[in-house]
Design a protein around this motif. Structure first.
Motif, PDB file in Angstrom:
ATOM      1  N   GLU A 115      -5.580 -14.173   6.227  1.00 36.90           N
ATOM      2  CA  GLU A 115      -4.387 -13.145   6.106  1.00 36.90           C
ATOM      3  C   GLU A 115      -3.385 -14.039   6.479  1.00 36.90           C
ATOM      4  O   GLU A 115      -2.075 -13.695   5.678  1.00 36.90           O
TER       5      GLU A 115
ATOM      6  N   CYS B 251       2.797  -2.066   5.496  1.00 34.41           N
ATOM      7  CA  CYS B 251       2.761  -2.046   3.805  1.00 34.41           C
ATOM      8  C   CYS B 251       3.280  -3.321   3.459  1.00 34.41           C
ATOM      9  O   CYS B 251       2.858  -3.822   2.209  1.00 34.41           O
TER      10      CYS B 251
ATOM     11  N   HIS C 264       0.406  -5.754   3.131  1.00 34.80           N
ATOM     12  CA  HIS C 264      -0.380  -5.508   2.060  1.00 34.80           C
ATOM     13  C   HIS C 264       0.058  -5.778   0.681  1.00 34.80           C
ATOM     14  O   HIS C 264      -0.597  -6.400  -0.050  1.00 34.80           O
ATOM     15  N   THR C 265       1.533  -5.699   0.631  1.00 35.75           N
ATOM     16  CA  THR C 265       2.201  -5.790  -0.775  1.00 35.75           C
ATOM     17  C   THR C 265       1.940  -7.548  -0.750  1.00 35.75           C
ATOM     18  O   THR C 265       1.825  -7.979  -1.877  1.00 35.75           O
TER      19      THR C 265
ATOM     20  N   ILE D 210      -1.315  -8.503  -2.272  1.00 32.69           N
ATOM     21  CA  ILE D 210      -1.283  -7.813  -3.838  1.00 32.69           C
ATOM     22  C   ILE D 210      -0.575  -8.978  -4.586  1.00 32.69           C
ATOM     23  O   ILE D 210      -0.955  -9.154  -5.764  1.00 32.69           O
TER      24      ILE D 210
ATOM     25  N   TYR E  60      -8.088  -9.090   1.282  1.00 40.38           N
ATOM     26  CA  TYR E  60      -7.420  -8.015   1.377  1.00 40.38           C
ATOM     27  C   TYR E  60      -8.295  -6.674   1.720  1.00 40.38           C
ATOM     28  O   TYR E  60      -7.877  -5.855   2.382  1.00 40.38           O
ATOM     29  N   GLU E  61      -9.620  -6.866   1.374  1.00 36.69           N
ATOM     30  CA  GLU E  61     -10.743  -6.062   1.939  1.00 36.69           C
ATOM     31  C   GLU E  61     -10.743  -5.960   3.713  1.00 36.69           C
ATOM     32  O   GLU E  61     -10.872  -5.035   4.150  1.00 36.69           O
TER      33      GLU E  61
ATOM     34  N   LEU F  64      -8.170  -6.864   5.207  1.00 36.06           N
ATOM     35  CA  LEU F  64      -7.021  -6.175   5.808  1.00 36.06           C
ATOM     36  C   LEU F  64      -7.211  -4.796   5.948  1.00 36.06           C
ATOM     37  O   LEU F  64      -6.673  -3.827   6.723  1.00 36.06           O
ATOM     38  N   GLN F  65      -7.757  -4.092   4.766  1.00 32.15           N
ATOM     39  CA  GLN F  65      -7.807  -2.676   4.622  1.00 32.15           C
ATOM     40  C   GLN F  65      -8.682  -2.137   5.855  1.00 32.15           C
ATOM     41  O   GLN F  65      -8.400  -0.854   6.050  1.00 32.15           O
TER      42      GLN F  65
ATOM     43  N   HIS G 226      -6.282  -3.056   9.064  1.00 33.64           N
ATOM     44  CA  HIS G 226      -4.950  -2.774   9.249  1.00 33.64           C
ATOM     45  C   HIS G 226      -4.803  -1.862   8.168  1.00 33.64           C
ATOM     46  O   HIS G 226      -3.979  -2.106   7.063  1.00 33.64           O
ATOM     47  N   PRO G 227      -5.297  -0.717   8.000  1.00 31.33           N
ATOM     48  CA  PRO G 227      -5.110   0.315   6.764  1.00 31.33           C
ATOM     49  C   PRO G 227      -3.807   0.716   6.424  1.00 31.33           C
ATOM     50  O   PRO G 227      -2.980   0.740   7.340  1.00 31.33           O
ATOM     51  N   LEU G 228      -3.608   0.912   5.213  1.00 34.85           N
ATOM     52  CA  LEU G 228      -2.132   1.512   4.891  1.00 34.85           C
ATOM     53  C   LEU G 228      -1.880   2.732   5.673  1.00 34.85           C
ATOM     54  O   LEU G 228      -2.564   3.697   5.673  1.00 34.85           O
TER      55      LEU G 228
END
Length: 89
Positions: A17, A47, A50-51, A54, A76-77, A79-80, A83-85
């Motif tokens: 990350e 957010c 996450h962006t 992506i 990303y998985e 992170l989700q 630290h979920p959206l």
């Protein structure tokens, strides 16, 4: 003197990350670690994080870096999960 691993251990993100932030922002890992701490302080920052990942995936896809895409998907998985959206109420 702190090692890079010491800096990463201090952060609430994993190496992948932090590497994704460094890649996205074109900064060294130590600076990306500092940025990560700022991003995690607010829902908007989460957010943005996450962006960033992506957008890194999109760039890797565009230039045909398949292994990088796979690495970023795993990042990303993670992170989700950690630290979920944020959800709206």
């Amino acid at each position: 003197m702190l090692s890079m691993q010491d800096v990463i251990d201090y952060c609430d993100l994993d190496r992948g990350e932090i590497e994704a932030i460094a890649e996205h922002e074109h900064v060294p890992m130590a600076v990306a670690a500092e940025i990560s701490e700022i991003l995690l302080c607010s829902p908007e920052g989460v957010c943005q994080l996450h962006t960033m990942i992506i957008e890194n995936m999109q760039r890797a896809l565009e230039v045909g870096q398949q292994q990088r895409v796979l690495d970023l998907i795993r990042t990303y998985e993670h992170l989700q999960r950690t630290h979920p959206l944020p959800t709206r109420h």
